[in-house]
Design a protein around this motif. Sequence first.
Motif, short mmCIF file in Angstrom:
data_model
loop_
_atom_site.label_atom_id
_atom_site.label_comp_id
_atom_site.label_asym_id
_atom_site.label_seq_id
_atom_site.Cartn_x
_atom_site.Cartn_y
_atom_site.Cartn_z
N GLY A 152 15.71 -23.37 -104.88
CA GLY A 152 15.87 -24.07 -103.62
C GLY A 152 14.81 -25.15 -103.43
O GLY A 152 14.59 -25.99 -104.31
N GLU A 206 11.09 -19.12 -98.61
CA GLU A 206 12.22 -19.38 -99.51
C GLU A 206 12.78 -18.12 -100.14
O GLU A 206 13.76 -18.20 -100.89
CB GLU A 206 11.78 -20.35 -100.62
CG GLU A 206 11.45 -21.74 -100.13
CD GLU A 206 12.65 -22.43 -99.50
OE1 GLU A 206 13.74 -22.37 -100.09
OE2 GLU A 206 12.49 -23.03 -98.42
N THR A 209 16.57 -17.33 -99.69
CA THR A 209 17.42 -18.23 -100.47
C THR A 209 17.34 -17.90 -101.96
O THR A 209 18.36 -17.87 -102.66
CB THR A 209 16.99 -19.69 -100.24
OG1 THR A 209 17.15 -20.02 -98.88
CG2 THR A 209 17.81 -20.64 -101.10
N ARG A 212 19.17 -14.66 -102.85
CA ARG A 212 20.62 -14.84 -102.74
C ARG A 212 21.14 -15.61 -103.95
O ARG A 212 22.19 -15.28 -104.51
CB ARG A 212 20.95 -15.60 -101.45
CG ARG A 212 22.46 -15.76 -101.23
CD ARG A 212 22.78 -16.66 -100.05
NE ARG A 212 22.23 -16.12 -98.82
CZ ARG A 212 21.34 -16.76 -98.07
NH1 ARG A 212 20.90 -17.96 -98.44
NH2 ARG A 212 20.88 -16.22 -96.96
N ASN A 213 20.41 -16.63 -104.38
CA ASN A 213 20.84 -17.41 -105.54
C ASN A 213 20.81 -16.59 -106.82
O ASN A 213 21.70 -16.70 -107.66
CB ASN A 213 19.96 -18.65 -105.67
CG ASN A 213 20.21 -19.68 -104.59
OD1 ASN A 213 21.26 -19.67 -103.94
ND2 ASN A 213 19.26 -20.56 -104.38
#
Length: 223
Positions: A152, A206, A209, A212-213
Motif C-alpha cells: 500500500g 497500514e 491494508t 488484507r492484501n
Amino acid sequence: MREKQNWQVIKDYFLGFFRDFNPMRLSLLIVWLYLWVMFSFGFGPKQNWLMAMPIPFAMLSGIFHNVSLPFMMYLVPFSREQREAYIRRYLYVKVSIPMLFAGLCDIAEVFWGHMSAYGLVLQLVTVFSVTYICGILCDGVMREAAGRKVYGNLKSFVGAILAVCQICTAALFAICMNPINVVEFWVIFLIEMAVMLPILVGVGREWKTIRRNFADYEMLSSM
C-alpha cells in the motif's frame, strides 16, 4: 476450535525458521551469530551470553517469518477473511514469543546482577519494535512487483524501513551489553523513540491494508 487454531499458529511460527531458507537468510544468521559470540565472550567478565540473546533472536525471528502464507494455505478452501485472521494471529505470535523470551532472559540477568533495569527496558523496547515492524513488512518470498502493490502506501519505503531496523537493532544490541546510567538511558531511549516511534505508527496505520492484501490470493497470483 479457536484454541486449536492458536496452537497451529504457534507451531507454524517455529516451522517458519526453516521455511524458505535462502543464502541471504543464511548470511544474516552467520552475522548475528558472530555478533552474539563476540559480545557474549569478548568484552570482559561482566558480559553474559544470556544477556546477549534477546535482540539477535528478535531480529532473526523478524527476518525468518514471512507475512505471506505458505502456498498451500492459499489453495485450501479458506475465505479471504479466514486467511486475514490467520495473518493477524500470526503477528501476535511473532511479537509475543520474542518478547517472552527477552523478558525471561533479562529478568534472570537483572536478578544475577549482570544487567541494569535500564538495559532491560531498552532491550524490551527494541525487541517489540523490531518484531512488530518486521512482522508486518518482512516477506522474503514476495517478488518485487507484488511487494510494491501489497504494501500500500508503504510500497516505496519497505526496504529503507527494514534497513533502519537492522541498524538500530545492531546499535542497541551493542549498547545494552554495557552498564547504562540514568542519563545515558534517557538519551538513548529518546533517540530510539525519535527514530522508531514514527515508523511504528506509520506501519501500524497500514497494517489492516497489508494483511488484507496478503490474504488476497487473487492479488498475489496475478503478479
